[in-house]
Design a protein around this motif. Structure first.
Motif, PDB file in Angstrom:
ATOM      1  N   ILE A   1       0.849  -1.200   0.000  1.00  0.00           N
ATOM      2  CA  ILE A   1       0.000   0.000   0.000  1.00  0.00           C
ATOM      3  C   ILE A   1       0.883   1.248   0.000  1.00  0.00           C
ATOM      4  N   ASN A   2       1.963   1.191   0.774  1.00  0.00           N
ATOM      5  CA  ASN A   2       2.922   2.304   0.835  1.00  0.00           C
ATOM      6  C   ASN A   2       3.547   2.588  -0.536  1.00  0.00           C
ATOM      7  N   ARG A   3       3.898   1.540  -1.264  1.00  0.00           N
ATOM      8  CA  ARG A   3       4.487   1.740  -2.601  1.00  0.00           C
ATOM      9  C   ARG A   3       3.476   2.369  -3.555  1.00  0.00           C
ATOM     10  N   LYS A   4       2.246   1.917  -3.457  1.00  0.00           N
ATOM     11  CA  LYS A   4       1.190   2.467  -4.316  1.00  0.00           C
ATOM     12  C   LYS A   4       0.942   3.944  -3.978  1.00  0.00           C
ATOM     13  N   LEU A   5       0.913   4.239  -2.685  1.00  0.00           N
ATOM     14  CA  LEU A   5       0.705   5.635  -2.261  1.00  0.00           C
ATOM     15  C   LEU A   5       1.818   6.531  -2.782  1.00  0.00           C
ATOM     16  N   LYS A   6       3.057   6.042  -2.660  1.00  0.00           N
ATOM     17  CA  LYS A   6       4.198   6.850  -3.118  1.00  0.00           C
ATOM     18  C   LYS A   6       4.071   7.165  -4.601  1.00  0.00           C
ATOM     19  N   ARG A   7       3.660   6.181  -5.385  1.00  0.00           N
ATOM     20  CA  ARG A   7       3.517   6.428  -6.823  1.00  0.00           C
ATOM     21  C   ARG A   7       2.362   7.403  -7.099  1.00  0.00           C
ATOM     22  N   LEU A   8       1.267   7.255  -6.370  1.00  0.00           N
ATOM     23  CA  LEU A   8       0.146   8.181  -6.564  1.00  0.00           C
ATOM     24  C   LEU A   8       0.567   9.609  -6.242  1.00  0.00           C
ATOM     25  N   PHE A   9       1.334   9.774  -5.167  1.00  0.00           N
ATOM     26  CA  PHE A   9       1.753  11.123  -4.768  1.00  0.00           C
ATOM     27  C   PHE A   9       2.747  11.747  -5.746  1.00  0.00           C
ATOM     28  N   ALA A  10       3.321  10.938  -6.612  1.00  0.00           N
ATOM     29  CA  ALA A  10       4.224  11.491  -7.632  1.00  0.00           C
ATOM     30  C   ALA A  10       3.442  12.166  -8.759  1.00  0.00           C
ATOM     31  N   GLY A  11       2.129  12.011  -8.772  1.00  0.00           N
ATOM     32  CA  GLY A  11       1.291  12.611  -9.818  1.00  0.00           C
ATOM     33  C   GLY A  11       0.106  13.338  -9.205  1.00  0.00           C
ATOM     34  N   PRO A  12      -0.873  13.675 -10.043  1.00  0.00           N
ATOM     35  CA  PRO A  12      -1.979  14.514  -9.565  1.00  0.00           C
ATOM     36  C   PRO A  12      -3.151  13.788  -8.887  1.00  0.00           C
TER      37      PRO A  12
END
Ligand SMILES: O=C(CO)COP(=O)(O)O
Length: 248
Positions: free
Chosen positions: A108-119
């Motif tokens: 979940i943390n990895r997914k969140l990090k990727r989401l936060f890299a975009g809008p």
């Protein structure tokens, strides 16, 4: 001031035709309000709904995403693909994904990090199951889920986060947490965010309650101090019910 935010989670329901029928009906019922609104639909309807809701304030969300942008990951949909479709929100770590697909806090943390890299704005789900509630472990469980999911997430990113508290025992069961039980946990989550970041971020973070939210109980839930919105499953499948919740 935090803006109320009510999102529907369609889960794995509706055909394409049902999605169009819903969108047409919902658009006629929808009145511009101060409440932010989104429908989190199955992947295959996201582009369709973006088109149908274009020119309105109704936003569209996904229910999951993968952290790699592309590659040999058969069956996965990347955050990059969702960005390409113009998706506004993405649910991450829903209890059904944790339970049936073995999603860990680390994933979940990895997914969140990727989401936060975009809008795209992530909606991070946390919550205890019945056994954990009966053992009075709910605060420990939710704290661990938050700490695990938010490892390495910066304060600027955390300020954009939506957190949904969804007690597993109240999902699809018709059993709602009492407004006070929901408020107590949402207050605990806000305090945990303050401990992990600071008071300003804790004040900004939007916290939703999810679990058998219906037109009949929405007002009571939404009136709680630390509850800024709702993540609605079953009742979001019906345009009239969902609009009544938004109109709380
Ligand atoms: O899981 C939920 C939303 O994500 C809640 O589902 P229900 O509203 O159907 O209980």
């Amino acid at each position: 001031m935090r803006t109320p935010f009510i999102a529907g989670n369609w889960k794995m329901f509706k055909t394409g035709r049902d999605a169009v029928t819903f969108a047409e009906e919902f658009k006629t019922l929808y009145k511009d309000t101060d409440v932010k609104t989104a429908i989190c639909a199955p992947y295959v309807y996201l582009g369709l709904l973006k088109n149908l809701f274009s020119g309105t304030e109704i936003k569209v969300g996904a229910q999951n995403a993968f952290y790699e942008d592309e590659g040999a990951f058969t069956g996965e949909i990347s955050v990059k693909m969702l960005e390409d479709v113009g998706v506004d929100y993405c649910i991450i770590g829903h209890s059904e994904r944790r339970q049936y697909f073995g999603e860990s806090d680390q994933l979940i943390n990895r997914k969140l990090k990727r989401l936060f890299a975009g809008p795209i704005t992530p909606i991070l789900c946390v919550g205890e199951n019945l056994e954990q509630r009966e053992k009075e472990e709910q605060y420990l469980i939710v704290r661990d889920q938050l700490v695990g999911a938010l490892a390495g997430i910066t304060p600027e990113q955390a300020a954009r986060l939506v957190i949904a508290y969804e007690p597993v025992w109240a999902i699809g069961t018709g059993k709602t947490a009492t407004p006070q039980q929901a408020e107590d946990m949402c207050e605990f989550i806000r305090n945990a965010i303050e401990a992990l970041y600071n008071e300003d971020i804790a004040d900004e973070v939007v916290i939703q309650y999810g679990g058998s939210v219906k037109p009949a109980n929405a007002t009571e839930i939404m009136n709680m101090d630390n509850i800024d919105g709702a993540l609605v499953g079953g009742a979001s499948l019906n345009a009239k019910d969902f609009m009544e919740i938004i109109d709380f």
